[in-house]
Write a protein that holds these residues in place. Structure first.
Motif, PDB file in Angstrom:
ATOM      1  N   ARG A   1      -6.750   0.929   2.862  1.00  0.00           N
ATOM      2  CA  ARG A   1      -8.111   1.403   2.604  1.00  0.00           C
ATOM      3  C   ARG A   1      -8.909   0.212   2.089  1.00  0.00           C
ATOM      4  O   ARG A   1      -8.320  -0.785   1.654  1.00  0.00           O
TER       5      ARG A   1
ATOM      6  N   GLN B   1       1.502  10.589  -7.088  1.00  0.00           N
ATOM      7  CA  GLN B   1       0.607  11.737  -7.171  1.00  0.00           C
ATOM      8  C   GLN B   1       0.757  12.400  -8.535  1.00  0.00           C
ATOM      9  O   GLN B   1       1.722  12.160  -9.262  1.00  0.00           O
TER      10      GLN B   1
ATOM     11  N   LYS C   1       0.842  -1.191   0.000  1.00  0.00           N
ATOM     12  CA  LYS C   1       0.000   0.000   0.000  1.00  0.00           C
ATOM     13  C   LYS C   1       0.879   1.243   0.000  1.00  0.00           C
ATOM     14  O   LYS C   1       2.056   1.179   0.359  1.00  0.00           O
ATOM     15  N   SER C   2       0.287   2.332  -0.404  1.00  0.00           N
ATOM     16  CA  SER C   2       1.050   3.570  -0.485  1.00  0.00           C
ATOM     17  C   SER C   2       1.244   4.200   0.883  1.00  0.00           C
ATOM     18  O   SER C   2       0.405   4.041   1.780  1.00  0.00           O
TER      19      SER C   2
ATOM     20  N   ALA D   1       3.434  11.428 -16.117  1.00  0.00           N
ATOM     21  CA  ALA D   1       2.576  10.280 -15.765  1.00  0.00           C
ATOM     22  C   ALA D   1       2.370  10.248 -14.254  1.00  0.00           C
ATOM     23  O   ALA D   1       1.324   9.803 -13.768  1.00  0.00           O
TER      24      ALA D   1
ATOM     25  N   GLN E   1       4.385   7.240  -2.733  1.00  0.00           N
ATOM     26  CA  GLN E   1       3.037   7.603  -3.176  1.00  0.00           C
ATOM     27  C   GLN E   1       3.087   8.216  -4.568  1.00  0.00           C
ATOM     28  O   GLN E   1       3.913   9.085  -4.856  1.00  0.00           O
TER      29      GLN E   1
HETATM   30  C1  LIG Z   1      -2.467   8.695 -11.864  1.00  0.00           C
HETATM   31  C2  LIG Z   1      -2.702   8.907 -10.388  1.00  0.00           C
HETATM   32  C3  LIG Z   1      -2.628  10.167  -9.859  1.00  0.00           C
HETATM   33  C4  LIG Z   1      -2.830  10.402  -8.494  1.00  0.00           C
HETATM   34  N1  LIG Z   1      -2.724  11.658  -8.004  1.00  0.00           N
HETATM   35  C5  LIG Z   1      -2.923  11.888  -6.702  1.00  0.00           C
HETATM   36  C6  LIG Z   1      -2.788  13.196  -6.179  1.00  0.00           C
HETATM   37  O1  LIG Z   1      -2.498  14.147  -6.888  1.00  0.00           O
HETATM   38  N2  LIG Z   1      -3.020  13.373  -4.845  1.00  0.00           N
HETATM   39  C7  LIG Z   1      -3.368  12.325  -4.029  1.00  0.00           C
HETATM   40  O2  LIG Z   1      -3.565  12.526  -2.830  1.00  0.00           O
HETATM   41  N3  LIG Z   1      -3.471  11.064  -4.495  1.00  0.00           N
HETATM   42  C8  LIG Z   1      -3.258  10.826  -5.807  1.00  0.00           C
HETATM   43  N4  LIG Z   1      -3.359   9.558  -6.299  1.00  0.00           N
HETATM   44  C9  LIG Z   1      -3.756   8.460  -5.405  1.00  0.00           C
HETATM   45  C10 LIG Z   1      -2.590   8.028  -4.534  1.00  0.00           C
HETATM   46  O3  LIG Z   1      -1.596   7.394  -5.315  1.00  0.00           O
HETATM   47  C11 LIG Z   1      -3.117   7.114  -3.455  1.00  0.00           C
HETATM   48  O4  LIG Z   1      -2.221   7.171  -2.406  1.00  0.00           O
HETATM   49  C12 LIG Z   1      -3.316   5.704  -3.912  1.00  0.00           C
HETATM   50  O5  LIG Z   1      -4.548   5.607  -4.568  1.00  0.00           O
HETATM   51  C13 LIG Z   1      -3.249   4.715  -2.765  1.00  0.00           C
HETATM   52  O6  LIG Z   1      -3.425   3.396  -3.251  1.00  0.00           O
HETATM   53  P1  LIG Z   1      -2.441   2.210  -2.873  1.00  0.00           P
HETATM   54  O7  LIG Z   1      -2.358   2.154  -1.386  1.00  0.00           O
HETATM   55  O8  LIG Z   1      -3.078   0.998  -3.472  1.00  0.00           O
HETATM   56  O9  LIG Z   1      -1.109   2.477  -3.523  1.00  0.00           O
HETATM   57  C14 LIG Z   1      -3.145   9.299  -7.651  1.00  0.00           C
HETATM   58  C15 LIG Z   1      -3.209   8.008  -8.188  1.00  0.00           C
HETATM   59  C16 LIG Z   1      -2.996   7.810  -9.540  1.00  0.00           C
HETATM   60  C17 LIG Z   1      -3.056   6.410 -10.096  1.00  0.00           C
END
Ligand SMILES: Cc1cc2nc3c(=O)[nH]c(=O)nc-3n(C[C@H](O)[C@H](O)[C@H](O)COP(=O)(O)O)c2cc1C
Length: 205
Positions: free
Chosen positions: A191, A153, A28-29, A176, A151
């Motif tokens: 989550r 973003q 997870k992030s 990207a 993470q």
């Molecule tokens: C293309 C993309 C852009 C994202 N941009 C943001 C952002 O600008 N700010 C933010 O809080 N989360 C953003 N997120 C979501 C974060 O990466 C988030 O922490 C993630 O959905 C957590 O999922 P995980 O725990 O499975 O990695 C983005 C996700 C993606 C795929």
């Protein structure tokens, strides 16, 4: 010795994939909002990038590249963020400007994954773009496997043409993702995840 399809059993680390599967099922992030030092060491960074580029890439176009922001570079790009935000939002006060200025200061290292997807006679741009998303995901996987918080973003600087210029992007390059890398200052929280079986249909046509 039996050999599972598609797996090179001569590579010792892959004789037991239990821990890899467990890792993939729980990764997870971290959050850039709670990310301190240390960031990756130079050797860890090299490994992260080595893993990052190990992605499917139709046509072997390498339709992506990286920009590293660390140390002072984070505050220098922050000055561009501040100036541009002020230009777009002249009524905003110091608190908001300072927030945008400090976006990349939230983590010790930020890697921009730049998509270089462009028209090509054989390979659709969409596929090149998808490949850069795979690169971002591999950065997350690599960092997490090394115990580094990560993470993905984007936020407004990823979409602003002036910030693209400030970061040295050349059309048709696009951001990207900005991958924030560091050490989480709080326990990682998961989550709710979707039920994959609820997303599955069987084609019966
Ligand atoms: C293309 C993309 C852009 C994202 N941009 C943001 C952002 O600008 N700010 C933010 O809080 N989360 C953003 N997120 C979501 C974060 O990466 C988030 O922490 C993630 O959905 C957590 O999922 P995980 O725990 O499975 O990695 C983005 C996700 C993606 C795929």
């Amino acid at each position: 010795m039996s050999c599972r399809a598609g797996r090179d059993m001569s590579a010792p680390p892959f004789n037991d994939t239990t821990s890899v599967v467990a890792f993939l099922k729980t990764r997870k992030s971290a959050s850039a909002k709670a990310m301190g030092s240390p960031g990756p060491t130079p050797e860890q960074l090299r490994q992260i990038l080595e893993i990052a580029v190990r992605v499917p890439d139709h046509g072997k176009l390498t339709p992506w590249r990286f920009i590293l922001f660390e140390g002072d570079a984070r505050s220098r790009i922050g000055a561009h963020f501040r100036g541009r935000w002020k230009e777009l939002n002249p009524s905003h006060g110091e608190d908001t400007l300072a927030f945008h200025q400090a976006l990349f200061m939230r983590a010790p290292v930020v890697i921009a994954v730049v998509s270089r997807a462009a028209p090509h006679p054989k390979i659709p741009e969409w596929e090149q773009t998808l490949s850069s998303a795979a690169v971002c995901m591999n950065v997350l996987h690599a960092a997490s496997a090394l115990g580094i918080g990560a993470q993905w973003q984007t936020d407004w600087p990823a979409y602003d043409p002036e910030m693209a210029k400030a970061m040295g992007l050349v059309p048709p390059e696009r951001i990207a993702g900005f991958i924030y890398l560091g050490t989480s200052t709080v326990p990682l929280e998961d989550r709710p995840r979707p039920d994959p079986m609820a997303l599955l249909t069987r084609w019966t046509g």
